[in-house]
Design a protein around this motif. Sequence first.
Motif, mmCIF file in Angstrom:
data_model
loop_
_atom_site.group_PDB
_atom_site.id
_atom_site.type_symbol
_atom_site.label_atom_id
_atom_site.label_comp_id
_atom_site.label_asym_id
_atom_site.label_seq_id
_atom_site.Cartn_x
_atom_site.Cartn_y
_atom_site.Cartn_z
ATOM 1 N N LEU A 157 3.746 -37.893 -9.435
ATOM 2 C CA LEU A 157 3.022 -37.748 -10.699
ATOM 3 C C LEU A 157 3.332 -38.906 -11.644
ATOM 4 O O LEU A 157 2.426 -39.462 -12.277
ATOM 5 N N ALA A 158 4.600 -39.292 -11.733
ATOM 6 C CA ALA A 158 4.986 -40.408 -12.598
ATOM 7 C C ALA A 158 4.384 -41.712 -12.096
ATOM 8 O O ALA A 158 3.940 -42.550 -12.893
ATOM 9 N N PHE A 159 4.351 -41.884 -10.774
ATOM 10 C CA PHE A 159 3.764 -43.100 -10.198
ATOM 11 C C PHE A 159 2.272 -43.180 -10.521
ATOM 12 O O PHE A 159 1.770 -44.250 -10.930
ATOM 13 N N LEU A 160 1.545 -42.084 -10.342
ATOM 14 C CA LEU A 160 0.111 -42.073 -10.627
ATOM 15 C C LEU A 160 -0.161 -42.338 -12.107
ATOM 16 O O LEU A 160 -1.106 -43.048 -12.455
ATOM 17 N N THR A 161 0.671 -41.784 -12.975
ATOM 18 C CA THR A 161 0.513 -42.012 -14.419
ATOM 19 C C THR A 161 0.754 -43.474 -14.764
ATOM 20 O O THR A 161 0.074 -44.045 -15.630
ATOM 21 N N SER A 162 1.713 -44.105 -14.088
ATOM 22 C CA SER A 162 2.015 -45.516 -14.349
ATOM 23 C C SER A 162 0.877 -46.438 -13.921
ATOM 24 O O SER A 162 0.787 -47.576 -14.382
ATOM 25 N N ARG A 163 -0.023 -45.947 -13.040
ATOM 26 C CA ARG A 163 -1.156 -46.756 -12.577
ATOM 27 C C ARG A 163 -2.390 -46.601 -13.463
ATOM 28 O O ARG A 163 -3.405 -47.258 -13.223
ATOM 29 N N LEU A 164 -2.331 -45.741 -14.469
ATOM 30 C CA LEU A 164 -3.471 -45.575 -15.379
ATOM 31 C C LEU A 164 -3.663 -46.826 -16.231
ATOM 32 O O LEU A 164 -2.719 -47.552 -16.521
ATOM 33 N N THR A 165 -4.896 -47.060 -16.639
ATOM 34 C CA THR A 165 -5.216 -48.181 -17.514
ATOM 35 C C THR A 165 -5.374 -47.687 -18.952
ATOM 36 O O THR A 165 -6.049 -46.685 -19.201
ATOM 37 N N PHE A 166 -4.742 -48.404 -19.882
ATOM 38 C CA PHE A 166 -4.823 -48.047 -21.299
ATOM 39 C C PHE A 166 -5.398 -49.234 -22.068
ATOM 40 O O PHE A 166 -4.795 -50.300 -22.117
ATOM 41 N N CYS A 167 -6.586 -49.031 -22.637
ATOM 42 C CA CYS A 167 -7.284 -50.114 -23.329
ATOM 43 C C CYS A 167 -7.235 -49.963 -24.849
ATOM 44 O O CYS A 167 -7.717 -50.831 -25.571
ATOM 45 N N GLY A 168 -6.688 -48.887 -25.344
ATOM 46 C CA GLY A 168 -6.676 -48.595 -26.766
ATOM 47 C C GLY A 168 -7.576 -47.411 -27.057
ATOM 48 O O GLY A 168 -8.509 -47.150 -26.292
ATOM 49 N N PRO A 169 -7.328 -46.616 -28.091
ATOM 50 C CA PRO A 169 -6.254 -46.772 -29.085
ATOM 51 C C PRO A 169 -4.867 -46.580 -28.474
ATOM 52 O O PRO A 169 -4.738 -46.146 -27.338
ATOM 53 N N ASP A 170 -3.866 -46.908 -29.281
ATOM 54 C CA ASP A 170 -2.500 -46.875 -28.773
ATOM 55 C C ASP A 170 -1.617 -45.867 -29.509
ATOM 56 O O ASP A 170 -0.392 -45.948 -29.445
ATOM 57 N N VAL A 171 -2.228 -44.907 -30.211
ATOM 58 C CA VAL A 171 -1.464 -43.915 -30.980
ATOM 59 C C VAL A 171 -1.389 -42.610 -30.194
ATOM 60 O O VAL A 171 -2.415 -42.014 -29.853
ATOM 61 N N ILE A 172 -0.167 -42.174 -29.875
ATOM 62 C CA ILE A 172 0.064 -40.914 -29.171
ATOM 63 C C ILE A 172 0.329 -39.824 -30.203
ATOM 64 O O ILE A 172 1.268 -39.919 -30.994
ATOM 65 N N ASN A 173 -0.508 -38.803 -30.191
ATOM 66 C CA ASN A 173 -0.380 -37.706 -31.150
ATOM 67 C C ASN A 173 0.713 -36.742 -30.678
ATOM 68 O O ASN A 173 0.455 -35.603 -30.277
ATOM 69 N N HIS A 174 1.947 -37.242 -30.716
ATOM 70 C CA HIS A 174 3.086 -36.444 -30.258
ATOM 71 C C HIS A 174 4.371 -37.112 -30.727
ATOM 72 O O HIS A 174 4.347 -38.235 -31.233
ATOM 73 N N PHE A 175 5.517 -36.402 -30.544
ATOM 74 C CA PHE A 175 6.805 -37.022 -30.848
ATOM 75 C C PHE A 175 7.514 -37.473 -29.572
ATOM 76 O O PHE A 175 8.639 -37.940 -29.616
ATOM 77 N N LEU A 176 6.816 -37.307 -28.408
ATOM 78 C CA LEU A 176 7.338 -37.778 -27.131
ATOM 79 C C LEU A 176 6.172 -38.159 -26.235
ATOM 80 O O LEU A 176 5.013 -37.903 -26.555
ATOM 81 N N CYS A 177 6.473 -38.792 -25.101
ATOM 82 C CA CYS A 177 5.426 -39.183 -24.153
ATOM 83 C C CYS A 177 5.084 -37.993 -23.274
ATOM 84 O O CYS A 177 5.728 -37.760 -22.243
ATOM 85 N N ASP A 178 4.099 -37.241 -23.686
ATOM 86 C CA ASP A 178 3.633 -36.058 -22.964
ATOM 87 C C ASP A 178 2.488 -36.442 -22.042
ATOM 88 O O ASP A 178 1.707 -37.347 -22.338
ATOM 89 N N ILE A 179 2.373 -35.752 -20.912
ATOM 90 C CA ILE A 179 1.348 -36.096 -19.924
ATOM 91 C C ILE A 179 -0.062 -35.942 -20.496
ATOM 92 O O ILE A 179 -0.930 -36.793 -20.273
ATOM 93 N N ASP A 180 -0.301 -34.875 -21.280
ATOM 94 C CA ASP A 180 -1.630 -34.675 -21.862
ATOM 95 C C ASP A 180 -1.969 -35.774 -22.860
ATOM 96 O O ASP A 180 -3.118 -36.242 -22.930
ATOM 97 N N ALA A 181 -0.990 -36.200 -23.649
ATOM 98 C CA ALA A 181 -1.222 -37.260 -24.632
ATOM 99 C C ALA A 181 -1.556 -38.576 -23.942
ATOM 100 O O ALA A 181 -2.422 -39.328 -24.401
#
Length: 306
Positions: A157-181
Amino acid sequence: MANRTSVKEFILLGFPGTWQFRVSFVVVFALMYTLTVIGNASIIALVWRSSNLHTPMYFFLCNLSFLEIWYTTGVVPKAIGVMLGTSQTISFSVCILQLFFLLSLGSTECFLLSVMAYDRYLAICCPLRYSSLMSSVLSVRLALSSWLGGFLAISLLAFLTSRLTFCGPDVINHFLCDIDACLALSCSDTWPVELATFLVSIIVVVASCVVTLVSYMYIISSILRIQSGHGRKKAFSTCSAHLSVVTIWYGSTIFLYVKPSAQNSLDVNKIVNTFNTMVTPLLNPFIYTLRNKEVKVALGRAFQKK
């Protein structure tokens, strides 16, 4: 990973509000964290020093306390920095590392709670054979399997998440790195990660929950057949503490992760995550201490020695 990821770091939003509002959260989080570390460390030290607590049940409890210290440590210090505005940014690699660390510890806790339920089942339903069935060798193997299983279950699961592409925005609506966020911010296809999250949650959370529930069904059935009122009360006292922790933990965990897609409100997730990462680790040592006569006796002896 670097070629696929446009966003190199994220901004954790935490709990937005006035300065006084955020400071009040910081005070509460800091107090809960301090009590959690002291409480769980005290249980480990007490079991270590008290020979009458050198049993499988307290061995598993020490593993749980050790886990809770690191679980809350992986969240609270960073969350405090986020709410004070001194450490709101988090790099992509550190975000994935925190996600892997917290989910792995959470999976390990699921396995440990089911192992503890199985241990209580043997102790109450098979008391005459308990010592031979739950040997020290088996208890060590069960604990090691819980730790290894928890971390291995989250690796893909962590490996698959690390392969995701993030183009912006860059604000996570959380106080930690949650999978849904993280899924909410990704600009690539998140279906493989959502499927992996659902399958892992079924295997880890639901399976361990079923083992725990079945164990307690047998335990309650066995307790109700005890003729002695004192014996029935003692058995219920031993198990009610564990059952309280199990109910809080599995209730919040199932809400967060056992779903086919990331549909929960992120604001609701923050509140539920607070229970998982701070309230449950705080309650564990107090519940087990206040509801357990053996621990009370060991505490009394420890204070008398001083």
